[in-house]
Design a protein around this motif. Structure first.
Motif, mmCIF file in Angstrom:
data_model
loop_
_atom_site.group_PDB
_atom_site.id
_atom_site.type_symbol
_atom_site.label_atom_id
_atom_site.label_comp_id
_atom_site.label_asym_id
_atom_site.label_seq_id
_atom_site.Cartn_x
_atom_site.Cartn_y
_atom_site.Cartn_z
ATOM 1 N N UNK A 31 16.551 3.683 -10.107
ATOM 2 C CA UNK A 31 15.264 3.281 -9.677
ATOM 3 C C UNK A 31 15.134 1.775 -9.396
ATOM 4 N N UNK A 32 15.783 1.175 -10.435
ATOM 5 C CA UNK A 32 15.643 -0.494 -10.283
ATOM 6 C C UNK A 32 16.507 -0.850 -9.205
ATOM 7 N N UNK A 33 17.679 -0.728 -8.998
ATOM 8 C CA UNK A 33 18.895 -1.176 -8.216
ATOM 9 C C UNK A 33 18.137 -0.502 -6.657
ATOM 10 N N UNK A 34 17.718 0.566 -6.642
ATOM 11 C CA UNK A 34 17.033 0.982 -5.264
ATOM 12 C C UNK A 34 15.903 0.436 -4.784
ATOM 13 N N UNK A 35 15.177 -0.357 -5.709
ATOM 14 C CA UNK A 35 13.973 -1.005 -5.335
ATOM 15 C C UNK A 35 12.877 -0.029 -5.213
ATOM 16 N N UNK A 45 0.773 -1.354 0.005
ATOM 17 C CA UNK A 45 0.077 -0.067 0.070
ATOM 18 C C UNK A 45 0.713 1.195 -0.051
ATOM 19 N N UNK A 46 2.166 1.111 0.173
ATOM 20 C CA UNK A 46 3.322 2.205 0.029
ATOM 21 C C UNK A 46 3.884 2.135 -1.288
ATOM 22 N N UNK A 47 4.358 3.397 -1.838
ATOM 23 C CA UNK A 47 5.237 3.704 -2.677
ATOM 24 C C UNK A 47 6.484 4.568 -2.365
ATOM 25 N N UNK A 48 7.569 3.996 -3.161
ATOM 26 C CA UNK A 48 8.695 4.796 -3.194
ATOM 27 C C UNK A 48 9.155 5.038 -4.775
ATOM 28 N N UNK A 49 8.987 6.385 -5.089
ATOM 29 C CA UNK A 49 9.099 6.722 -6.380
ATOM 30 C C UNK A 49 10.451 7.564 -6.572
ATOM 31 N N UNK A 50 11.205 7.180 -7.598
ATOM 32 C CA UNK A 50 12.519 8.261 -7.930
ATOM 33 C C UNK A 50 12.125 9.216 -9.121
ATOM 34 N N UNK A 108 15.455 12.373 5.016
ATOM 35 C CA UNK A 108 14.541 11.354 4.466
ATOM 36 C C UNK A 108 13.784 10.628 5.232
ATOM 37 N N UNK A 109 14.458 9.949 6.062
ATOM 38 C CA UNK A 109 13.714 9.209 7.201
ATOM 39 C C UNK A 109 12.742 9.892 7.881
ATOM 40 N N UNK A 110 13.141 11.101 8.322
ATOM 41 C CA UNK A 110 12.072 11.712 9.254
ATOM 42 C C UNK A 110 10.937 12.104 8.306
ATOM 43 N N UNK A 111 11.054 12.525 7.080
ATOM 44 C CA UNK A 111 10.047 12.789 6.141
ATOM 45 C C UNK A 111 9.073 11.528 5.974
ATOM 46 N N UNK A 112 9.645 10.733 5.785
ATOM 47 C CA UNK A 112 9.189 8.950 5.619
ATOM 48 C C UNK A 112 8.383 8.801 6.891
ATOM 49 N N UNK A 116 19.841 5.482 0.781
ATOM 50 C CA UNK A 116 18.948 6.224 0.958
ATOM 51 C C UNK A 116 17.765 5.739 0.614
ATOM 52 N N UNK A 117 17.599 5.555 -0.895
ATOM 53 C CA UNK A 117 16.136 4.824 -1.182
ATOM 54 C C UNK A 117 15.583 3.530 -0.169
ATOM 55 N N UNK A 118 16.705 2.795 0.144
ATOM 56 C CA UNK A 118 16.290 1.746 0.687
ATOM 57 C C UNK A 118 15.956 1.839 2.179
#
Length: 352
Positions: free
Chosen positions: A103-107, A68-73, A304-308, A336-338
């Motif tokens: 984006x791919x390698x960052x999952x 239900x969550x997304x991480x977009x580059x 980034x972690x704080x915003x998430x 960072x993405x992970x």
């Protein structure tokens, strides 16, 4: 990244953010993210089976697949901020393929970028990660500067290169906003006809939104209204900046608001401010993703972690973080993405 690592990155704000209980708009009033979000929320709407398939592809990819969550580059900064300003810190990203690889390698669930970037590698990658094609941009070369989002291609072109979704920006509050609203509403209608999902960058832009030395472009009352306009033109996902203050309507003395917005529906706590943004996305029926902001260097990971954490605990659907990821060595960008994704995977971090 473990939960304890997340706590460490939050530092002195960890208790304030992780243990806050939202008493403004109850989580029971929200349509919350989850593995069955598309079924629970979108299946009874006017979205076609093709759009539902595109939404499921977006929510069902990468490390956050089916949560239900997304991480977009998002990498449209080559136009929005100039290629030199954006890619000089790490010149490999002048080559579009490296953007998609990150984006791919960052999952990530998806990569959002320009027609040119995604078209240059579409046959190689469109079936490997969902593409979000950005339809319009502020081209940033006109002098003196103007703030006018203009189309860089057609919805049909985005569909032809294999897009799962289209994205667009509207500068709400600008002199040019009426044209942008009409143009993007029509584009989103066409995108849905072709079976693509839609994501709107709901940004404010007006020099009058700065008053007495305070910038209200990220005031929760104003940004939330931009969100409400965005879901009105049927954006499936709303991208918005994390709120930093409140009371824009009253400070600028325009428009209409209500005293309960400030006395009952918000507080000065960052999670409560973000919760009001979520509420204006039809109480979470349309996912709110917050932007990651500019790269500040050494503090990027903790920011980034704080915003998430704020977004997740408010009821949002994820982060769309670009410069913090690509303006550094590749391995650090992936880390960072992970880390962002780990916040949404952490069962200890729940809706406030």
């Amino acid at each position: 990244m473990s939960y304890n690592n997340i706590v460490d990155l939050l530092g002195k704000e960890s208790d304030n953010l992780l243990n806050h209980e939202c008493k403004t708009i109850s989580k029971d009033m929200l349509h919350l993210p989850g593995a069955d979000f598309i079924d629970n929320v979108f299946k009874d709407t006017n979205r076609s089976p093709q759009v539902l398939r595109s939404l499921q592809a977006l929510y069902g990819h990468g490390r956050l697949a089916n949560t239900g969550y997304v991480s977009i580059l998002p990498v449209d900064q080559g136009i929005e901020h100039s290629a030199g300003a954006s890619f000089a810190p790490n010149p490999i990203y002048f080559d579009p393929e490296n953007i998609i690889k990150l984006a791919i390698d960052g999952g990530c669930n998806a990569v959002a970028s320009t027609f040119g970037v995604l078209a240059s590698c579409s046959r190689k990658y469109a079936h490997k990660i969902p593409f979000v094609v950005k339809l319009n941009h502020n081209e940033f070369l006109t002098y003196p500067e103007t703030y006018s989002q203009i189309s860089f291609g057609s919805v049909e072109e985005a569909w032809n290169l294999g897009a799962t979704a289209v994205g667009a920006t509207i500068y709400f509050g600008s002199d040019d906003s009426n044209r942008q609203i009409v143009e993007i509403a029509q584009a989103f209608e066409r995108a849905h006809e072709l079976g693509m999902a839609t994501i709107l960058w709901c940004y404010l832009r007006n020099p009058g939104f700065k008053k007495d030395g305070v910038d209200y472009h990220t005031a929760t009352d104003l940004t939330a209204q931009a969100n409400h306009l965005g879901v009105t033109i049927q954006a499936d996902i709303i991208k918005q900046k994390l709120p930093t203050n409140n009371g824009g309507y009253n400070a600028i003395n325009f428009g209409k608001t209500h005293k309960s917005v400030y006395s009952q529906l918000t507080t000065d706590h960052p999670i409560d401010l973000c919760r009001y943004q979520v509420a204006n996305c039809y109480m979470g029926r349309n996912g709110l993703i917050n932007s990651g902001g500019a790269s500040a260097g050494a503090t990027d990971l903790s920011e980034a972690v704080t915003t998430a954490v704020i977004n997740k605990r408010a009821g949002g659907h994820g982060l769309i973080s670009g410069r913090k990821a690509f303006q550094k060595p590749v391995n650090e960008g992936i880390q960072l993405l992970n880390a962002i994704q780990d916040v949404y995977l952490a069962k200890e971090i729940t809706i406030s």
